[in-house]
Design a protein around this motif. Sequence first.
Motif, PDB file in Angstrom:
ATOM      1  N   VAL A 224      25.413  35.714  32.533  1.00 33.78           N
ATOM      2  CA  VAL A 224      26.911  36.197  32.197  1.00 33.78           C
ATOM      3  C   VAL A 224      26.814  37.701  32.430  1.00 33.78           C
ATOM      4  O   VAL A 224      26.664  38.427  31.210  1.00 33.78           O
ATOM      5  CB  VAL A 224      27.050  35.924  30.791  1.00 33.78           C
ATOM      6  N   PRO A 225      27.321  38.378  33.577  1.00 34.01           N
ATOM      7  CA  PRO A 225      27.123  39.762  33.688  1.00 34.01           C
ATOM      8  C   PRO A 225      28.422  40.338  32.896  1.00 34.01           C
ATOM      9  O   PRO A 225      29.247  40.125  32.605  1.00 34.01           O
ATOM     10  CB  PRO A 225      27.495  39.969  35.113  1.00 34.01           C
ATOM     11  N   GLN A 226      27.578  41.242  31.999  1.00 35.16           N
ATOM     12  CA  GLN A 226      28.139  41.937  30.761  1.00 35.16           C
ATOM     13  C   GLN A 226      29.552  42.870  31.209  1.00 35.16           C
ATOM     14  O   GLN A 226      30.446  42.577  30.671  1.00 35.16           O
ATOM     15  CB  GLN A 226      27.380  42.907  29.793  1.00 35.16           C
ATOM     16  N   LEU A 227      29.247  43.340  32.558  1.00 33.00           N
ATOM     17  CA  LEU A 227      30.482  43.954  33.287  1.00 33.00           C
ATOM     18  C   LEU A 227      31.344  43.303  33.510  1.00 33.00           C
ATOM     19  O   LEU A 227      32.637  43.780  33.199  1.00 33.00           O
ATOM     20  CB  LEU A 227      29.810  44.648  34.381  1.00 33.00           C
ATOM     21  N   LEU A 228      31.185  42.037  34.012  1.00 37.69           N
ATOM     22  CA  LEU A 228      32.434  41.127  34.282  1.00 37.69           C
ATOM     23  C   LEU A 228      33.133  40.757  32.742  1.00 37.69           C
ATOM     24  O   LEU A 228      34.582  40.929  33.176  1.00 37.69           O
ATOM     25  CB  LEU A 228      31.747  39.722  34.937  1.00 37.69           C
TER      26      LEU A 228
ATOM     27  N   MET B 162      40.684  49.777  40.278  1.00 40.12           N
ATOM     28  CA  MET B 162      39.809  48.780  40.919  1.00 40.12           C
ATOM     29  C   MET B 162      40.497  47.742  41.658  1.00 40.12           C
ATOM     30  O   MET B 162      39.930  47.082  42.705  1.00 40.12           O
ATOM     31  CB  MET B 162      39.091  48.394  39.685  1.00 40.12           C
TER      32      MET B 162
ATOM     33  N   ARG C  49      39.397  46.496  45.525  1.00 43.83           N
ATOM     34  CA  ARG C  49      39.124  45.180  45.822  1.00 43.83           C
ATOM     35  C   ARG C  49      39.906  44.525  46.627  1.00 43.83           C
ATOM     36  O   ARG C  49      39.371  43.988  47.799  1.00 43.83           O
ATOM     37  CB  ARG C  49      39.164  44.344  44.472  1.00 43.83           C
TER      38      ARG C  49
ATOM     39  N   GLN D 221      33.530  42.671  30.406  1.00 48.37           N
ATOM     40  CA  GLN D 221      34.348  44.074  29.942  1.00 48.37           C
ATOM     41  C   GLN D 221      35.559  43.995  30.820  1.00 48.37           C
ATOM     42  O   GLN D 221      36.581  44.421  30.180  1.00 48.37           O
ATOM     43  CB  GLN D 221      33.415  45.181  30.236  1.00 48.37           C
ATOM     44  N   GLN D 222      35.403  43.892  32.125  1.00 50.02           N
ATOM     45  CA  GLN D 222      36.349  44.013  32.894  1.00 50.02           C
ATOM     46  C   GLN D 222      37.534  42.924  32.774  1.00 50.02           C
ATOM     47  O   GLN D 222      38.789  43.255  32.759  1.00 50.02           O
ATOM     48  CB  GLN D 222      35.858  43.723  34.327  1.00 50.02           C
TER      49      GLN D 222
ATOM     50  N   PHE E 258      18.686  39.944  29.970  1.00 51.10           N
ATOM     51  CA  PHE E 258      19.586  38.934  30.697  1.00 51.10           C
ATOM     52  C   PHE E 258      20.861  39.132  31.306  1.00 51.10           C
ATOM     53  O   PHE E 258      21.521  39.492  30.103  1.00 51.10           O
ATOM     54  CB  PHE E 258      19.171  37.616  30.098  1.00 51.10           C
ATOM     55  N   GLY E 259      21.123  39.277  32.385  1.00 43.87           N
ATOM     56  CA  GLY E 259      22.543  39.349  32.736  1.00 43.87           C
ATOM     57  C   GLY E 259      22.930  40.975  32.948  1.00 43.87           C
ATOM     58  O   GLY E 259      24.063  41.255  33.501  1.00 43.87           O
ATOM     59  N   ASP E 260      21.945  41.795  32.367  1.00 46.81           N
ATOM     60  CA  ASP E 260      22.463  43.269  32.532  1.00 46.81           C
ATOM     61  C   ASP E 260      22.504  43.482  34.255  1.00 46.81           C
ATOM     62  O   ASP E 260      21.746  43.085  34.895  1.00 46.81           O
ATOM     63  CB  ASP E 260      21.412  44.257  31.911  1.00 46.81           C
TER      64      ASP E 260
ATOM     65  N   LYS F 187      26.658  50.483  33.317  1.00 45.76           N
ATOM     66  CA  LYS F 187      27.301  50.130  32.054  1.00 45.76           C
ATOM     67  C   LYS F 187      28.806  49.827  32.134  1.00 45.76           C
ATOM     68  O   LYS F 187      29.475  49.645  31.135  1.00 45.76           O
ATOM     69  CB  LYS F 187      27.162  51.046  30.998  1.00 45.76           C
ATOM     70  N   GLU F 188      29.500  50.407  33.112  1.00 47.11           N
ATOM     71  CA  GLU F 188      30.856  50.217  33.323  1.00 47.11           C
ATOM     72  C   GLU F 188      31.215  49.900  34.909  1.00 47.11           C
ATOM     73  O   GLU F 188      30.363  50.041  35.686  1.00 47.11           O
ATOM     74  CB  GLU F 188      31.424  51.588  33.225  1.00 47.11           C
ATOM     75  N   GLY F 189      32.477  49.422  34.978  1.00 43.90           N
ATOM     76  CA  GLY F 189      32.858  49.021  36.328  1.00 43.90           C
ATOM     77  C   GLY F 189      32.747  47.609  36.766  1.00 43.90           C
ATOM     78  O   GLY F 189      32.301  46.803  35.849  1.00 43.90           O
ATOM     79  N   PHE F 190      32.910  47.463  37.868  1.00 45.59           N
ATOM     80  CA  PHE F 190      32.950  45.925  38.544  1.00 45.59           C
ATOM     81  C   PHE F 190      32.319  45.896  39.809  1.00 45.59           C
ATOM     82  O   PHE F 190      32.014  46.747  40.697  1.00 45.59           O
ATOM     83  CB  PHE F 190      34.588  45.745  38.647  1.00 45.59           C
TER      84      PHE F 190
ATOM     85  N   TYR G 231      20.669  42.015  39.006  1.00 46.22           N
ATOM     86  CA  TYR G 231      21.066  41.536  37.747  1.00 46.22           C
ATOM     87  C   TYR G 231      19.666  41.190  37.161  1.00 46.22           C
ATOM     88  O   TYR G 231      18.846  40.518  37.979  1.00 46.22           O
ATOM     89  CB  TYR G 231      21.787  40.284  37.986  1.00 46.22           C
TER      90      TYR G 231
ATOM     91  N   PHE H 229      42.235  38.454  36.970  1.00 38.96           N
ATOM     92  CA  PHE H 229      41.379  38.680  37.916  1.00 38.96           C
ATOM     93  C   PHE H 229      41.536  38.658  39.342  1.00 38.96           C
ATOM     94  O   PHE H 229      41.411  39.556  40.015  1.00 38.96           O
ATOM     95  CB  PHE H 229      39.802  37.787  37.730  1.00 38.96           C
TER      96      PHE H 229
END
Lengths: 242, 226, 260
Positions: free
Chosen positions: C5-9, B195, B199, C11-12, B114-116, B144-147, B73, C23
């Motif tokens: 703040v993970p952007q992916l979270l 997903m 998980r 979105q999910q 930040f956070g990406d 860009k996608e997913g968890f 991250y 969640f």
Amino acid sequence: MGGYGDVQLLREDGKRLDGRAVDEMREVEIKAGFLPAAEGSAWVKHGLNVAVAAVYGPMEAHPRKIQRQDRAVIDVRYNMAPFSTSDRIRPGFNRRSREISKVTAEALESVVLVERYPRSKIRVEIEILAAEAGTRCVGITAASVALADAGIPMKDLLVGVASGKIDGIVVLDLDKAEDNYGQADLPMGIMPNTGEIAFLQMDGDLSPEEYDLATEYNFKAAHEIHELMKQALLDSASGGDV
Amino acid sequence: MNSEDTGAEQRLVVPGDQIDAPPGSQPGSGVLLRGESLVATKLGRVQVSGDTIHIVPTNTTYMPRSGDLVIGYVEAVMNNLWFLDVNGPFNALLPMSLAPWKVEFGAARQYMDFGDAVMARVMEVDETHSVVATMKGVGLRKIKEGFIEEIPPHLLSLVIGSNGRTLQRIKESSDCRIVVAQNGRILIDGDSEGMATARKAIDIIVNTGHAPGLHDRLTSVIGGDV
Amino acid sequence: MAQMVPQLLRQQLAELASQDKRFDGRGRWDSRDLILETDILYNAEGSAKVVLGDTIVYAGVKFDVASPYSDRPTQGSLMTGAELRPVAHRKYEPGPPSPESIELGRVVDRGIRESGCIDMEALCIVPGEKVWRVMLDLHVLSDRGNIFDACATAAIAAMRTAVVPAERFDVGEDFKLELSSTPIMCSYQRVGGRYVYDACEQEEIGGDERIHITLGDEGHLHSLQKGLRGVLSPAEFTEILAQAGDRCAELRELVHSKEA
């Protein structure tokens, strides 16, 4: 040490006020992996003392000036909860907790293989929830179980124990009255497998012979507590074995 | 579990414990030599491989090694580099020159902020543990996608399974793309049903992975068999 | 270190919300398991521990004798402190109380104080000279989301089981701190665009504003707080208030069941 009070701490039969023999410690109970948000943790009840410890890291050491190029630093915070003593404690670091934190950190740096993690920091948070004499020792025991639980490599575990002197007699593991009115207190952090001492403080009045006896009591207690620490860690490690 | 894991009984030890081993045994990871005896330095299970004794720890921190695939991250952005949190004792540095874009000085933030999250590879770890990461290479990219699920790194081998069979089962039953990075982070990408399934399977492995009967517990979630 | 703040979270969480899912698989208004224990700390005159999922908090009540405020010479007082100490999460730093911990302490304090459940006159020892000061301290040991409700529940349970240590202060016999009612807090956070009850850690990281509602025995509002960035509509508030009524009643029963 309050010292030389007129409070009698030994009964006619040679037992202590709470019925313990001179070389008998208070009851100890230990759990590892007690705090879900921490990377390693422990809960220790020693007599009426209750301490919890949490470990975070190794992590990047901030601020940069505390970094060591050759090893990790251990950042200990020993803190008494406001409701842990009979008179409420004002929150925040004071001189006593700063000193205890410093010497505890140095003791732990002597058992943790800190050279494995240059430039990083391992945070050890010790919280005393209930205090009844001997909290720094309970904190050391809890911290060392929490470090092992976090998977931090160590030469040995570290057991916190104390002996002291009441009514001129050396006794193991002072309780609150004995701590307040006794004549000496000798807290130690003992490495049970190597037999070395990583933490040492003392105040009061002890002859060299009394020191030897108090140390002997401390080592005896350290081995008893060590068994409980091991059991707590093994129980926690095998926790997944449903 | 699988046949490779059913060796000698794996005894649990705590730091400081002396390990009973045949004379001439060598200290492996998690073990040190004290005089003539082998001593455990970590909480974990004793594993004998040849004449070397290891401890398989029950809990570990990720230690970056060059070549590792990691999910990081962005923790800080400078004019010409990013700092990545890679779940280890130190942040990794990703210089602009190792990003997959042609970035002008001062514009780093427009590409990753930040956070990406990023898929990167550890390029270099020097003796003072400075970590340099790169995004040049196949599959390395901004995510860009997913968890992203985070698990203790030493349990990754259980998620993967022998010859990758466990991971394959999870992928097939959940219909998700799954990338396992060596720093304990797992990227799961698919529809939300899938997903959730993936998980759940990973949760089971993390919580009860070392206990007998894992295969059956997994089957109850992801069905099927190998 | 600031919280990422993970952007992916985000979105999910938004995608899960669009399918009315959460969640961790809970329903929108479901709580994690809440375990309450009282009278667990030696040296505290009232104490409680709440385990809410993986969140753990302790509350302790202490008393001392103080001078009353000059405008209220016959009334005791309440002081509430909360500390988000670094033991509770990797994200907390040592140092003076953060704005977050001050907010936590004040919101819990208001709910109890404004419900009027404490008879402040009963805490008077000598009018104009000596009154009891109640000191409620909240100690968060493990933060995995929704420390507000965990703290508020522990706080009211510790208060309702507290004993005023008059003997130790030489001012008469020990007596139970009488509370005439049981104010309860319920907190809701916007996650993926809609409100959920009892947000877990990931929902907090990827969520928006939260609303804390404290209700008294009769369902009256005693304290409200909107925290964090975001806005809500009157209709949304009406919806969560209705939910809070039911949940507060359940929690109130739980608190009463722990008063031996």
